[in-house]
Design an enzyme around this catalytic site. Structure first.
Site, PDB file in Angstrom:
ATOM      1  N   THR A 143      -5.502  -6.642   5.369  1.00 29.66           N
ATOM      2  CA  THR A 143      -6.597  -6.516   5.474  1.00 29.66           C
ATOM      3  C   THR A 143      -7.235  -7.870   5.053  1.00 29.66           C
ATOM      4  O   THR A 143      -6.410  -9.111   5.195  1.00 29.66           O
ATOM      5  CB  THR A 143      -5.950  -5.302   4.316  1.00 29.66           C
ATOM      6  OG1 THR A 143      -7.917  -4.680   4.335  1.00 29.66           O
ATOM      7  CG2 THR A 143      -6.232  -5.952   3.077  1.00 29.66           C
ATOM      8  N   GLY A 193      -6.187   5.793   1.976  1.00 34.37           N
ATOM      9  CA  GLY A 193      -5.920   7.063   2.171  1.00 34.37           C
ATOM     10  C   GLY A 193      -5.341   7.450   0.867  1.00 34.37           C
ATOM     11  O   GLY A 193      -3.802   7.609   0.799  1.00 34.37           O
ATOM     12  N   HIS A 194      -5.784   8.054  -0.121  1.00 36.48           N
ATOM     13  CA  HIS A 194      -5.146   8.461  -1.692  1.00 36.48           C
ATOM     14  C   HIS A 194      -5.107   9.674  -2.130  1.00 36.48           C
ATOM     15  O   HIS A 194      -6.312  10.437  -1.971  1.00 36.48           O
ATOM     16  CB  HIS A 194      -6.105   7.021  -2.793  1.00 36.48           C
ATOM     17  CG  HIS A 194      -6.008   6.303  -2.860  1.00 36.48           C
ATOM     18  ND1 HIS A 194      -7.585   5.091  -3.655  1.00 36.48           N
ATOM     19  CD2 HIS A 194      -5.491   5.046  -1.877  1.00 36.48           C
ATOM     20  CE1 HIS A 194      -6.465   4.147  -3.737  1.00 36.48           C
ATOM     21  NE2 HIS A 194      -5.791   4.529  -2.528  1.00 36.48           N
ATOM     22  N   LYS A 252       7.226   7.872  -6.715  1.00 28.53           N
ATOM     23  CA  LYS A 252       8.759   8.379  -5.628  1.00 28.53           C
ATOM     24  C   LYS A 252       9.862   8.323  -6.748  1.00 28.53           C
ATOM     25  O   LYS A 252      10.886   8.488  -5.177  1.00 28.53           O
ATOM     26  CB  LYS A 252       8.450   7.849  -4.584  1.00 28.53           C
ATOM     27  CG  LYS A 252       6.648   8.718  -4.021  1.00 28.53           C
ATOM     28  CD  LYS A 252       6.113   8.367  -2.462  1.00 28.53           C
ATOM     29  CE  LYS A 252       5.760   9.779  -1.483  1.00 28.53           C
ATOM     30  NZ  LYS A 252       5.220   9.452   0.015  1.00 28.53           N
ATOM     31  N   GLN A 273      -4.755   0.035  -0.589  1.00 28.43           N
ATOM     32  CA  GLN A 273      -4.069  -1.206  -0.073  1.00 28.43           C
ATOM     33  C   GLN A 273      -3.190  -1.331  -1.340  1.00 28.43           C
ATOM     34  O   GLN A 273      -2.590  -0.992  -2.230  1.00 28.43           O
ATOM     35  CB  GLN A 273      -4.693  -2.250   0.832  1.00 28.43           C
ATOM     36  CG  GLN A 273      -5.702  -1.825   1.808  1.00 28.43           C
ATOM     37  CD  GLN A 273      -6.764  -1.366   1.216  1.00 28.43           C
ATOM     38  OE1 GLN A 273      -7.177  -1.891   0.864  1.00 28.43           O
ATOM     39  NE2 GLN A 273      -7.128   0.035   2.102  1.00 28.43           N
ATOM     40  N   GLY A 321       0.471  -0.750   0.070  1.00 28.32           N
ATOM     41  CA  GLY A 321      -0.230   0.571  -0.277  1.00 28.32           C
ATOM     42  C   GLY A 321       0.979   1.340  -0.451  1.00 28.32           C
ATOM     43  O   GLY A 321       2.119   1.009   0.087  1.00 28.32           O
ATOM     44  N   ASP A 322       0.154   2.808  -0.470  1.00 27.10           N
ATOM     45  CA  ASP A 322       0.830   3.417   0.012  1.00 27.10           C
ATOM     46  C   ASP A 322       1.819   3.881  -1.046  1.00 27.10           C
ATOM     47  O   ASP A 322       2.780   4.536  -0.981  1.00 27.10           O
ATOM     48  CB  ASP A 322       1.702   3.854   1.326  1.00 27.10           C
ATOM     49  CG  ASP A 322       0.482   3.553   2.531  1.00 27.10           C
ATOM     50  OD1 ASP A 322      -0.466   4.561   2.487  1.00 27.10           O
ATOM     51  OD2 ASP A 322       0.937   2.955   3.593  1.00 27.10           O
ATOM     52  N   GLU A 323       1.284   3.175  -2.291  1.00 28.75           N
ATOM     53  CA  GLU A 323       2.015   3.342  -3.797  1.00 28.75           C
ATOM     54  C   GLU A 323       2.267   4.804  -4.655  1.00 28.75           C
ATOM     55  O   GLU A 323       3.165   5.075  -5.904  1.00 28.75           O
ATOM     56  CB  GLU A 323       2.313   2.172  -4.623  1.00 28.75           C
ATOM     57  CG  GLU A 323       2.183   0.725  -4.141  1.00 28.75           C
ATOM     58  CD  GLU A 323       1.495   0.380  -3.444  1.00 28.75           C
ATOM     59  OE1 GLU A 323       0.357   0.254  -3.531  1.00 28.75           O
ATOM     60  OE2 GLU A 323       1.639  -1.256  -2.795  1.00 28.75           O
ATOM     61  N   GLY A 324       1.230   5.534  -4.225  1.00 25.37           N
ATOM     62  CA  GLY A 324       0.607   6.503  -4.363  1.00 25.37           C
ATOM     63  C   GLY A 324       0.152   6.777  -6.122  1.00 25.37           C
ATOM     64  O   GLY A 324      -0.078   7.341  -7.204  1.00 25.37           O
ATOM     65  N   LYS A 325      -0.744   4.946  -5.397  1.00 24.62           N
ATOM     66  CA  LYS A 325      -2.258   5.139  -6.581  1.00 24.62           C
ATOM     67  C   LYS A 325      -2.900   5.935  -7.211  1.00 24.62           C
ATOM     68  O   LYS A 325      -2.765   6.491  -8.106  1.00 24.62           O
ATOM     69  CB  LYS A 325      -2.945   3.988  -6.035  1.00 24.62           C
ATOM     70  CG  LYS A 325      -2.486   3.096  -5.531  1.00 24.62           C
ATOM     71  CD  LYS A 325      -2.510   1.565  -5.011  1.00 24.62           C
ATOM     72  CE  LYS A 325      -3.198   1.592  -3.706  1.00 24.62           C
ATOM     73  NZ  LYS A 325      -1.657   1.399  -2.601  1.00 24.62           N
ATOM     74  N   GLY A 326      -3.113   6.660  -6.317  1.00 23.16           N
ATOM     75  CA  GLY A 326      -4.571   8.140  -6.010  1.00 23.16           C
ATOM     76  C   GLY A 326      -3.507   9.152  -7.008  1.00 23.16           C
ATOM     77  O   GLY A 326      -4.738   9.049  -7.996  1.00 23.16           O
ATOM     78  N   LYS A 327      -2.364   9.383  -7.126  1.00 22.25           N
ATOM     79  CA  LYS A 327      -1.918  10.514  -7.967  1.00 22.25           C
ATOM     80  C   LYS A 327      -1.661   9.942  -9.756  1.00 22.25           C
ATOM     81  O   LYS A 327      -2.354  10.605 -10.315  1.00 22.25           O
ATOM     82  CB  LYS A 327      -0.274  10.718  -7.829  1.00 22.25           C
ATOM     83  CG  LYS A 327       0.035  11.653  -8.664  1.00 22.25           C
ATOM     84  CD  LYS A 327       1.433  12.028  -8.734  1.00 22.25           C
ATOM     85  CE  LYS A 327       2.269  12.286 -10.636  1.00 22.25           C
ATOM     86  NZ  LYS A 327       3.721  13.302 -10.284  1.00 22.25           N
TER      87      LYS A 327
HETATM   88  P1  IMP Z   1      -6.840  -3.087   8.644  1.00 16.84           P
HETATM   89  O1  IMP Z   1      -7.112  -3.454   6.803  1.00 16.84           O
HETATM   90  O2  IMP Z   1      -7.268  -1.420   9.076  1.00 16.84           O
HETATM   91  O3  IMP Z   1      -7.703  -3.919   9.075  1.00 16.84           O
HETATM   92  O4  IMP Z   1      -4.984  -3.091   8.493  1.00 16.84           O
HETATM   93  C1  IMP Z   1      -4.278  -3.888   8.649  1.00 16.84           C
HETATM   94  C2  IMP Z   1      -2.884  -4.050   8.032  1.00 16.84           C
HETATM   95  O5  IMP Z   1      -3.231  -3.125   6.218  1.00 16.84           O
HETATM   96  C3  IMP Z   1      -2.806  -3.339   8.740  1.00 16.84           C
HETATM   97  O6  IMP Z   1      -0.981  -3.263   8.317  1.00 16.84           O
HETATM   98  C4  IMP Z   1      -2.938  -1.389   7.947  1.00 16.84           C
HETATM   99  O7  IMP Z   1      -1.911  -0.956   8.306  1.00 16.84           O
HETATM  100  C5  IMP Z   1      -2.635  -2.382   6.596  1.00 16.84           C
HETATM  101  N1  IMP Z   1      -3.503  -1.184   5.631  1.00 16.84           N
HETATM  102  C6  IMP Z   1      -4.358  -0.996   5.742  1.00 16.84           C
HETATM  103  N2  IMP Z   1      -5.159   0.012   5.050  1.00 16.84           N
HETATM  104  C7  IMP Z   1      -3.845   0.397   3.910  1.00 16.84           C
HETATM  105  C8  IMP Z   1      -3.631   1.240   3.416  1.00 16.84           C
HETATM  106  O8  IMP Z   1      -4.615   2.198   2.403  1.00 16.84           O
HETATM  107  N3  IMP Z   1      -2.062   1.656   3.366  1.00 16.84           N
HETATM  108  C9  IMP Z   1      -1.450   1.113   3.758  1.00 16.84           C
HETATM  109  N4  IMP Z   1      -1.282  -0.036   4.933  1.00 16.84           N
HETATM  110  C10 IMP Z   1      -2.709   0.300   4.884  1.00 16.84           C
END
Ligand code: IMP
Length: 433
Positions: free
Chosen positions: A245, A40-41, A337, A230, A12-18
């Site tokens: 997740t 969170g995009h 990035k 994610q 996750g957090d690879e910058g997909k939204g942009k």
């Molecule tokens: P949950 O999906 O909120 O239950 O989180 C499960 C795991 O996935 C945790 O380690 C979170 O930090 C991670 N995680 C969930 N959503 C994201 C995301 O959008 N970006 C990065 N990590 C995520």
């Protein structure tokens, strides 16, 4: 027509939204297919930062239709707040947002369950975002869930109360005390009131059978992009279980999360950050605990856009990347990035793992319990700041070598390089996208 897919190949957090925002002019419809407000995009438009949790990242283009598919789970309070925030930015989400009636609802008690389950796990906690994701998908699969299409039904409140009672019985067994838990900064009772107010507002949304809508749109030659949330290594089946997740973040999630047949999947964009990050617990073979890791975190502003937590940082892991490409059928890579790596003398990439003295090229089943040592290949870094470059020809040779090395290793070309958060900080390698 086929539906294109864009998803993350790491944690996750690879910058997909942009990248979705940049590609949106090529598409008529942008759609989410899994996850919830754990995502969170982040989009930066004209220097303004926007964070989207549930609404697809095409919402800032007024002529694009945005669809939340059946595989997404929705917290009405968060969706309503997101719509309000967009209104402040002069975007009327009610106008070009369509939501599947089959999307499941996250109830206030799902949020509490998430919190008590995490607390009970102690040291083995997942590091969940506590948005109610796990408990809601559990109820969906357990056939207890409530769907968005139920909110206009006169029996909605009965369904709600039945499920809430069930949850309260579980919560009691965890010795739950209301004053121990705040949800979005509110007490449970206040949150529940706001949640119901949000449900009322959401009755004005355009609710659809998204599978029929997508099907008809493809027949009508509409171009559709499915936006993943994610990342592949958080997939409930193929990620580092149980530190994952609760949805299929991989390409297969598009089929179940939108009702699209596998033979209608077209191009698959895989988004890969130039290095690796992870939030929450779980294995991370290339994690750096030294000043280099700190430097990546500081340079890359690696703090969670949903929770604000500092992200764990490390070098790019090509064993994991190759696995992610295999699972998703990635046809086109996007590096994000890239600018963050400027100024490092040496850049490392993990090309194998060493487990018990043996070199391996796959992710082991017991990834949590094995002592995995990354085997690195070192490349020369580059000094120049690349964040303001406007043409590919200006990229330093060392950066090109880095990209080529990755492409050769994984066998898929880079089509786009992102060199900063702004729309304009994007270099298109493949001009025919
Ligand atoms: P949950 O999906 O909120 O239950 O989180 C499960 C795991 O996935 C945790 O380690 C979170 O930090 C991670 N995680 C969930 N959503 C994201 C995301 O959008 N970006 C990065 N990590 C995520």
């Amino acid at each position: 027509m086929k539906i294109d897919v864009l998803l993350g190949l790491q944690w996750g957090d690879e910058g997909k939204g942009k990248i979705v925002d940049v590609l949106t002019p090529n598409y008529n419809i942008i759609t989410r297919f899994q996850g919830g407000a754990n995502a969170g995009h982040t989009l930066e438009i004209g220097g303004d930062k926007h964070i989207l949790h549930l609404i697809p990242s095409g919402i800032f283009h007024s002529d694009t239709v945005n669809v939340i598919g059946n595989g997404v789970i929705i917290d009405p309070y968060i969706l309503n707040k997101e719509i309000d925030n967009l209104r402040l930015k002069k975007v009327n989400a009610f106008q070009n947002l369509l939501v599947s009636k089959k999307a499941h609802l996250i109830l206030p008690t799902h949020r509490l369950l998430d919190a008590v389950y995490e607390r009970a796990k102690g040291k083995l906690k997942i590091g969940s975002t506590l948005k109610g994701i796990g408990p809601t998908y559990t109820d969906k699969v357990g056939r207890n869930g409530i769907r968005l299409g139920n909110i206009t039904n006169r029996k909605f409140i009965d369904k709600y109360n039945l499920l809430k009672e069930k949850h309260l019985r579980i919560l009691e067994s965890y010795k739950w005390d209301e004053k121990d838990f705040l949800i979005e900064g509110l007490s449970f009772s206040d949150y529940e009131k706001s949640w119901f107010a949000a449900v009322e507002n959401l009755k004005s949304l355009k609710l659809i059978d998204s599978e029929y809508f997508i099907d008809q749109s493809l027949v009508d030659h509409q171009r559709i992009l499915a936006e993943g949330a994610q990342g592949t290594l958080l997939d409930v089946d193929f990620g580092s279980y149980p530190f994952v997740t609760s949805s299929n973040t991989t390409c297969s999630g598009v089929c179940s999360g939108l009702g699209v047949a596998p033979n209608r999947i077209g191009k698959v964009y895989g988004i890969v950050k130039a290095y690796c990050t992870r939030v929450g617990s779980g294995p991370f073979p290339t994690e750096l605990f030294d000043t280099t890791g700190e430097r990546l975190r500081d340079n890359g502003k690696e703090f969670g856009s949903t929770t604000g937590r500092p992200r764990r940082c490390g070098w790019l892991d090509l064993v994991a990347l190759k696995y992610a490409i295999m699972l998703n059928g990635v046809s086109s890579l996007v590096m994000t990035k890239a600018d963050v790596l400027s100024g490092f003398d040496t850049i490392k990439v993990c090309i194998h793992y060493k487990v018990n003295g043996e070199i391996i090229n796959y992710l082991p089943f017991e990834i949590m319990n094995e002592d995995i040592e990354p085997v690195y290949h070192e490349l020369k870094g580059w000094e120049a700041d690349i964040s303001n470059l406007t043409s590919l020809d200006e990229l330093p040779q060392e950066f090109n070598d880095y990209m080529r090395f990755i492409e050769d290793f994984v066998g898929v070309p880079f089509d786009i390089v992102s060199i900063g958060p702004g729309r304009e900080q994007t270099l298109m390698i493949n001009k025919n996208l």
